[in-house]
Every structure is written in C-alpha cells, then in structure tokens.
Design an enzyme around this catalytic site. Structure first.
Site, PDB file in Angstrom:
ATOM      1  N   ARG A 129       1.548 -18.497 -16.554  1.00  0.00           N
ATOM      2  CA  ARG A 129       1.406 -17.121 -15.377  1.00  0.00           C
ATOM      3  C   ARG A 129       2.413 -17.435 -14.298  1.00  0.00           C
ATOM      4  O   ARG A 129       2.498 -16.580 -13.880  1.00  0.00           O
ATOM      5  CB  ARG A 129      -0.011 -17.797 -14.899  1.00  0.00           C
ATOM      6  N   TYR A 154       3.013   8.292  -1.876  1.00  0.00           N
ATOM      7  CA  TYR A 154       2.570   8.446  -3.356  1.00  0.00           C
ATOM      8  C   TYR A 154       0.999   8.563  -3.442  1.00  0.00           C
ATOM      9  O   TYR A 154       0.539   7.610  -2.680  1.00  0.00           O
ATOM     10  CB  TYR A 154       3.203   7.395  -3.876  1.00  0.00           C
ATOM     11  N   ASP A 186       7.893   1.809  -0.024  1.00  0.00           N
ATOM     12  CA  ASP A 186       7.929   2.310  -1.417  1.00  0.00           C
ATOM     13  C   ASP A 186       9.332   2.588  -1.759  1.00  0.00           C
ATOM     14  O   ASP A 186       9.715   3.833  -1.072  1.00  0.00           O
ATOM     15  CB  ASP A 186       6.739   3.168  -1.966  1.00  0.00           C
ATOM     16  N   LYS A 194      10.126   2.955 -13.417  1.00  0.00           N
ATOM     17  CA  LYS A 194      10.988   3.810 -13.401  1.00  0.00           C
ATOM     18  C   LYS A 194      12.595   3.819 -13.608  1.00  0.00           C
ATOM     19  O   LYS A 194      12.828   3.368 -14.733  1.00  0.00           O
ATOM     20  CB  LYS A 194      11.064   4.774 -11.854  1.00  0.00           C
TER      21      LYS A 194
END
Length: 401
Positions: A61, A115, A187, A212
C-alpha cells in the site's frame, strides 16, 4: 536528476530523465506487482516500520519502485515541489488534498468556475464533515477578499476555469490567501506543470488528474498532488490514512505517457488554436472560450503566467437552442462524445453552466441572452484540417431541419 554538469535541465529533458530505472541495462523501471514485501529478519522488519519514505519497502500500500518512479518524475517537473503523492483518480486527489488541509468548523473558499466534482466535494463530503464551503468569483479580487473570515483555512483554485476557461490572477489570489493564513490549492490539470508551474506562482499544493495529459491514451485513471515539504508530509499522511494506492501497472502506463507529454501538449495546443481561430469566424458561433486565442478576455494573463496550453477549449453557439447543439454534436464524425480529455482522440461535450455556478453570471455580462448553449472540445492528435472539415459539415447539419 535535475542537473548535468551543474546546469539545470529543461522541463523537456526532466520529462525523459525523471524516475528512470537505476538499472543501467534497462530504460524503464520494471513493474513491481507486490502486496507483500518481505524482510530478511525481525530486526529488518522493525527498522522498516520506522522509515516512511518512497524508496523504503514496507507493504504494497505504500508503493514499490514502479509507483515511486512515477512520483519522482512528477516531482522533477514541478518547480518547488518536495514530493508527490499518487491517488487512484483525479477526484481522489482532490479529496485527499482537501482532507489533508481542512477540518470541521473551518471554511473552504472555492472558485466558482471549478470542476464540477470539486464543487460536489465541497458541498457534499466536506460539508457533511463540518467544513463550510463558500463560492467566489475568482475574477473579482474585492469579492474574494470579502469572502475571507477568521475560520477560512483553504482556497481551492483552478486555472483556467473548468468548462468556461476564465483565467484568473493566481499569484494575487495565492498571495492573499497566504497573507490571511490560508492554504491555496489548485487544480492544474489543464496546463500541467510544464505550462503553469503552480508552486512557483504562489500556490501551496498543486493537484492534477493524471488520467488526462499524463496518461494521454484514455486508458488509465489516476491523480496526483505535489507540494513543498510541509504540505507534502500532510498529503502523504492523509493518503495513507485513507488507504490510497495506485496500481503499479497503471503507474507504468502513466510514466510511459509522461515521456511524450510535452510533444502531445504542443501538438494539441497548436491544433486547438487553429480550430479556435476558425470557429471565431463562424456566424453560428457567438463566443470562443480559449485563453490561448488573442482577444480572449483571459489572454493577457495567460501570456503573462503560462508558457503553454493544451487542446481543451469551449465555444458558445449564437442564439441556438439545445436541440441545435445536439444536432451539431451528433453529426460529428471525428469527435467522440464523452467525458474526460487529454487523450489522443478528439471529443465534444455539451454543457450547461447555470447549474454549476453560484457567484458568476451566465451568460456573461454583455452577452446576448440567447448565447448560452456551449460545447467543450478536447482536441486530440488528428490533423487540424480534417477536424475543421468535420466541424464544417456538422454546422451544416445543425441548421438543416
């Protein structure tokens, strides 16, 4: 590696050199698929617990060399970053970054053109946890200053604004936040660190959806947050508390995409600008929302603060309705219809602004009331003239009854 012979490497070179395999016989780091990391003995096991850094094996993890290589490469292209934390999606990065900063009873200021999932996070999860969200117009510095109070802990920014592409004065907004003792988060998916080094412009934490541009091929989901040492440690601690981890296979895909990201951004930006210029001359188009386009309201700030852009921009139809907008989009042959962006393929998406605004007017002041139906285009790697021809035939189809 950020220097050679004492000379600082350019971002393009750091994209190639960051996070490379330490093995001189291979170019790419191997994919380490491992939930369990083994120790030689109990002494090594107990020593491992004390070391919580990338590069130190502990448990799957916390990552392994594949994830660490990607984080290292992202940090290398983000001036001012001490480290980068990876998340299983862009929205997970938004949640992880905000939860690392705000706590119950505090106020989060959110740019009104952010967003939609960021807005939902602010008004949903965070408000359920006792954080008050307040939206502000990022183009109105006076209103922004007035939104602060003694409980304001953080400011969420985006540049340019999602969907409607407004460019705001990030250095001024971030400086005001710092003066008020608030953390500024941004962002920065649109331009990435290559086009807009957000930490250098005053932000404390920069977030992006690696889904993206970094992935670049529409085949992975991932997010990241980078920061200086203080906030990087808070991000890392919170991500571990939440159990955030990314697949090593996806990390390898993101690392591969990162190597060509600059070339893809340059190509899609050039094509997007060509399409934006063409659209601005169309009688069916009232407004082109593209800060790279001369004459755009945000172009001057974009020139001042950005060194690059991307293939994402929007336009508003002139006195048409939703049915006409749908006819145009449905007639497109080279543009897919779907969410996301930053891949090799072009996409078109209808959007309505009013439901996702609280402090900014739509249509914008001075516009005709009928200029409200918008379309977002994500430009891929197709030939610009082919895309223009496709749009031209779709406009013809739009007005056929």
């Amino acid at each position: 590696m950020s220097k050679t012979n004492g000379k600082e490497l350019s971002p393009a070179t750091r994209l190639v050199t960051g996070g490379r395999s330490p093995d001189p016989n291979v170019v790419n780091p191997p994919v380490y698929r491992a939930s369990t990391h083994l120790y030689a003995d109990c002494a090594a096991l107990r020593a491992g617990v004390k070391s919580n850094t990338d590069g130190s094996f502990f448990y799957g993890r916390r990552g392994s060399p594949t994830q660490w290589a990607l984080a290292e490469a992202l940090t290398a292209i983000e001036p001012g970053a001490y480290g980068t934390v990876l998340y299983p999606s862009g929205v997970a990065a938004i949640a992880g970054a905000l939860l690392a900063v705000v706590k119950p009873g505090e106020v989060l200021l959110v740019a009104d053109n952010a967003y939609d999932p960021s807005r939902t996070m602010a008004k949903g999860l965070l408000e359920r946890l006792g954080v008050e969200a307040r939206f502000f117009d990022p183009l109105d510095l006076g209103a922004y200053r007035a939104a602060f109070c003694e409980r304001t802990r953080a400011v969420w920014l985006e540049n340019p604004g999602s969907l409607t592409m407004e460019v705001c004065d990030i250095p001024a907004l971030a400086a005001e936040a710092r003066e008020r003792g608030a953390v500024s988060l941004i962002d920065n998916t649109w331009a990435t660190a290559l086009g807009f080094p957000a930490l250098e412009h005053g932000c404390d934490i920069t977030v992006q959806a690696l889904t993206k541009h970094v992935g670049g091929h529409s085949d992975l989901m991932m997010g990241a947050a980078s920061a200086g040492e203080r906030w990087y440690r808070a991000l890392r601690r919170t991500a571990q508390d939440l159990g955030h981890v990314v697949s090593p296979d996806d990390a390898a895909l993101a690392l591969r995409g990162l190597r060509t990201m600059k070339l893809r951004l340059e190509r899609t930006s050039a094509t997007a600008l060509a399409l934006a210029e063409w659209l601005s001359a169309r009688p069916e188009v009232a407004h082109v929302l593209c800060p790279m386009l001369p004459g755009d309201p945000g172009h001057t700030l974009w020139q001042r603060d950005f060194s690059g852009g991307c293939g994402l921009f929007s336009f508003v139809l002139s006195d048409r309705d939703d049915a006409a907008r749908c006819r145009l989009i449905d007639a497109l042959e080279l543009f897919g219809i779907g969410y996301s962006w930053g891949g090799f393929e072009s996409l078109a998406l209808p959007f309505d602004v009013e439901p996702v605004r609280a402090a900014m007017d739509w249509p914008r002041p001075g516009w005709h009331e009928g200029d409200r139906y918008a379309i977002r285009l994500s430009i891929g790697l197709e030939d610009a003239q082919d895309l223009i021809a496709d749009l031209a035939q779709a406009f013809a189809a739009m007005d056929r009854r």
